[in-house]
Design a protein around this motif. Structure first.
Motif, PDB file in Angstrom:
ATOM      1  N   THR A 159     -16.015 -17.961   2.281  1.00 32.99           N
ATOM      2  CA  THR A 159     -15.679 -16.753   1.660  1.00 32.99           C
ATOM      3  C   THR A 159     -14.322 -17.027   0.736  1.00 32.99           C
ATOM      4  O   THR A 159     -13.293 -17.469   1.167  1.00 32.99           O
ATOM      5  CB  THR A 159     -15.113 -15.713   2.870  1.00 32.99           C
ATOM      6  OG1 THR A 159     -16.373 -15.494   3.738  1.00 32.99           O
ATOM      7  CG2 THR A 159     -14.560 -14.373   2.134  1.00 32.99           C
ATOM      8  N   ASP A 160     -14.595 -16.918  -0.511  1.00 35.33           N
ATOM      9  CA  ASP A 160     -13.527 -17.081  -1.481  1.00 35.33           C
ATOM     10  C   ASP A 160     -12.542 -15.961  -1.372  1.00 35.33           C
ATOM     11  O   ASP A 160     -12.612 -14.810  -1.404  1.00 35.33           O
ATOM     12  CB  ASP A 160     -14.217 -16.932  -2.950  1.00 35.33           C
ATOM     13  CG  ASP A 160     -13.157 -17.333  -3.971  1.00 35.33           C
ATOM     14  OD1 ASP A 160     -11.986 -17.486  -3.717  1.00 35.33           O
ATOM     15  OD2 ASP A 160     -13.647 -17.303  -5.201  1.00 35.33           O
ATOM     16  N   VAL A 161     -11.115 -16.648  -1.059  1.00 39.76           N
ATOM     17  CA  VAL A 161     -10.061 -15.663  -0.820  1.00 39.76           C
ATOM     18  C   VAL A 161      -8.917 -15.977  -1.866  1.00 39.76           C
ATOM     19  O   VAL A 161      -7.787 -15.337  -1.870  1.00 39.76           O
ATOM     20  CB  VAL A 161      -9.525 -15.906   0.826  1.00 39.76           C
ATOM     21  CG1 VAL A 161     -10.435 -15.494   1.663  1.00 39.76           C
ATOM     22  CG2 VAL A 161      -9.165 -17.243   0.680  1.00 39.76           C
ATOM     23  N   ILE A 162      -9.344 -16.686  -2.852  1.00 36.08           N
ATOM     24  CA  ILE A 162      -8.359 -16.778  -3.879  1.00 36.08           C
ATOM     25  C   ILE A 162      -7.664 -15.710  -4.557  1.00 36.08           C
ATOM     26  O   ILE A 162      -6.666 -15.492  -5.087  1.00 36.08           O
ATOM     27  CB  ILE A 162      -8.970 -17.831  -4.828  1.00 36.08           C
ATOM     28  CG1 ILE A 162      -7.611 -18.439  -5.745  1.00 36.08           C
ATOM     29  CG2 ILE A 162      -9.794 -17.378  -5.702  1.00 36.08           C
ATOM     30  CD1 ILE A 162      -8.019 -19.503  -6.747  1.00 36.08           C
ATOM     31  N   HIS A 163      -8.455 -14.456  -4.550  1.00 39.84           N
ATOM     32  CA  HIS A 163      -8.001 -13.045  -5.159  1.00 39.84           C
ATOM     33  C   HIS A 163      -7.143 -12.502  -4.277  1.00 39.84           C
ATOM     34  O   HIS A 163      -6.639 -11.515  -4.775  1.00 39.84           O
ATOM     35  CB  HIS A 163      -9.275 -12.340  -5.401  1.00 39.84           C
ATOM     36  CG  HIS A 163     -10.248 -12.174  -4.440  1.00 39.84           C
ATOM     37  ND1 HIS A 163     -11.057 -12.951  -3.315  1.00 39.84           N
ATOM     38  CD2 HIS A 163      -9.996 -10.967  -3.446  1.00 39.84           C
ATOM     39  CE1 HIS A 163     -11.525 -12.284  -2.390  1.00 39.84           C
ATOM     40  NE2 HIS A 163     -10.985 -11.168  -2.574  1.00 39.84           N
ATOM     41  N   LEU A 164      -7.058 -12.777  -2.946  1.00 38.96           N
ATOM     42  CA  LEU A 164      -6.248 -12.275  -2.309  1.00 38.96           C
ATOM     43  C   LEU A 164      -4.657 -12.095  -2.581  1.00 38.96           C
ATOM     44  O   LEU A 164      -4.262 -13.162  -3.085  1.00 38.96           O
ATOM     45  CB  LEU A 164      -6.188 -12.653  -0.597  1.00 38.96           C
ATOM     46  CG  LEU A 164      -7.746 -12.392  -0.118  1.00 38.96           C
ATOM     47  CD1 LEU A 164      -7.685 -12.950   1.362  1.00 38.96           C
ATOM     48  CD2 LEU A 164      -8.170 -11.001   0.057  1.00 38.96           C
ATOM     49  N   GLN A 165      -3.926 -10.969  -2.447  1.00 37.23           N
ATOM     50  CA  GLN A 165      -2.668 -11.102  -2.740  1.00 37.23           C
ATOM     51  C   GLN A 165      -1.881 -11.306  -1.538  1.00 37.23           C
ATOM     52  O   GLN A 165      -2.001 -11.214  -0.379  1.00 37.23           O
ATOM     53  CB  GLN A 165      -2.157  -9.489  -3.101  1.00 37.23           C
ATOM     54  CG  GLN A 165      -3.091  -9.192  -4.579  1.00 37.23           C
ATOM     55  CD  GLN A 165      -2.840  -9.744  -5.451  1.00 37.23           C
ATOM     56  OE1 GLN A 165      -1.773 -10.207  -5.854  1.00 37.23           O
ATOM     57  NE2 GLN A 165      -3.856 -10.352  -6.294  1.00 37.23           N
TER      58      GLN A 165
END
Length: 379
Positions: free
Chosen positions: A373-379
């Motif tokens: 699950t790509d989580v790079i976008h999480l703040q």
């Protein structure tokens, strides 16, 4: 049966010769052996006193009229050989992996059912004596309800082992085919045979390996590592399979109310710091086995709140084939039960092409490597 069962062997290397010894030890007659290279198969047949040798499998089936065929070649060479054997009416004993993918493995499993032949799948380290002991302990409630297990192994294989079938997906290579099959077999033998769900990740840590001629036996391939790896005339082959994997699974167990979580962690090229091991954890204790394939010794954690080494029960020791080498002993254990089944004697249950085809489907799923699950976008 009043006569010995006749066995035809495919493969002239470590597995083919090991299968020959295994079937002879359990009372079968090895009537022929088939390999790719004429002079190699002739030499092995002479050395092992096998009456027929050749390079054409269909001709060998006709000439030898076997009851059983034993497949001891790399997985990429299995499908057509096994298909012809089943269609000929032979029972089939196959080393792992069954084939190179789930679709072809399913076809063989279905064909065997249609032709009503018996099959044996040799992910056979489930027969290690300490694994059999762990199975008994778990079944007898020694650790309470099993809740999780872990399988940790680091093989530190030489990166410069000559390029061959183990480097190629299409030939049945990869650590999932040749390590995970054994690990899952051990897990299901102790916890329960029903696999409920799986998730995994694979990695090719190798990239390439030197191409060297003359390697015929898997066990002696290290002897062919080039002395000068910087030789500009040296050719290199590209690996396209995994050398490390991490897999998690959930297994159903008759000894537990909830699914049992299992972690499989294997680094084919990585050095180990502490020993490889297998552990089964329960609500009241745990069983620990040293060694990646359950070599032992075995320890238990119970109400004493400390690890205690347990000796092997004598009946398990007495039931083991009397042969040196874990692999060779396990092959013989499975061959013994397979022959008993074919002859109509009482036998211990063993894995068949049902499990072999299931394992290939699991490997297909794991190799997709699409569980992140790509989580790079999480703040």
């Amino acid at each position: 049966m009043n006569r010995k069962l006749k066995v035809l062997v495919s493969g002239t290397g470590f597995a083919g010769q090991g299968h020959t010894d295994a079937f002879r030890a359990v009372g079968a007659e090895v009537v022929g052996i088939v390999g790719r290279t004429p002079h190699v198969v002739a030499e092995v047949a002479q050395k092992m006193d096998i009456p027929f040798s050749g390079t054409n499998w269909q001709e060998a089936l006709e000439a030898c009229q076997p009851d059983i065929v034993s497949i001891g070649t790399p997985g990429g060479a299995h499908y057509e050989t096994i298909k012809q054997s089943i269609e000929f009416g032979c029972h089939v004993y196959s080393d792992k992996p069954l084939t190179v993918d789930g679709d072809s493995a399913i076809k063989l499993y279905e064909l065997a059912k249609t032709k009503n032949v018996k099959t044996a799948f040799a992910s056979s380290f489930r027969y290690m004596p300490h694994v059999l002991h762990a199975k008994r302990l778990v079944a007898n409630g020694a650790i309470g309800e099993p809740v999780e297990a872990e399988f940790m192994s680091h093989f530190h294989l030489e990166r410069d082992i000559p390029f061959g079938w183990s480097h190629r997906k299409e030939d049945g290579g990869g650590r999932l085919n040749n390590n995970f099959t054994h690990m899952m077999s051990i897990a299901t033998s102790v916890i329960g045979e029903k696999i409920l769900s799986i998730i995994g990740e694979v990695r090719d840590d190798l990239g390439k390996a030197p191409i060297v001629k003359g390697v015929h036996n898997f066990k002696t391939r290290r002897d062919y590592i080039p002395k000068d790896l910087n030789d500009p005339n040296l050719e290199w082959g590209e690996s396209n399979v995994e050398w490390s994997y991490t897999v998690m699974a959930k297994l159903e167990s008759e000894f537990a109310a909830k699914p049992v979580s299992v972690l499989f962690k294997h680094g084919g090229l990585n050095p180990r710091f502490n020993e490889d091991h297998i552990v089964f954890y329960g609500t009241k204790g745990a069983v620990y086995i040293k060694g990646h394939y359950g070599m032992g010794p075995l320890y238990i954690w119970d109400e004493s709140k400390t690890w205690q080494e347990l000796p092997l029960p004598q009946d398990i020791v007495d039931d083991q084939p009397k042969v040196d080498g874990d692999t060779e002993r396990n092959w013989q254990y499975l061959a013994r039960e397979f022959v008993k089944d074919i002859e109509g004697q009482a036998f211990a249950p063993y894995q068949t092409f049902k499990e072999g085809s299931q394992y290939q489907q699991l490997i297909d799923i794991i190799r997709k490597n699409d569980n992140w699950t790509d989580v790079i976008h999480l703040q």
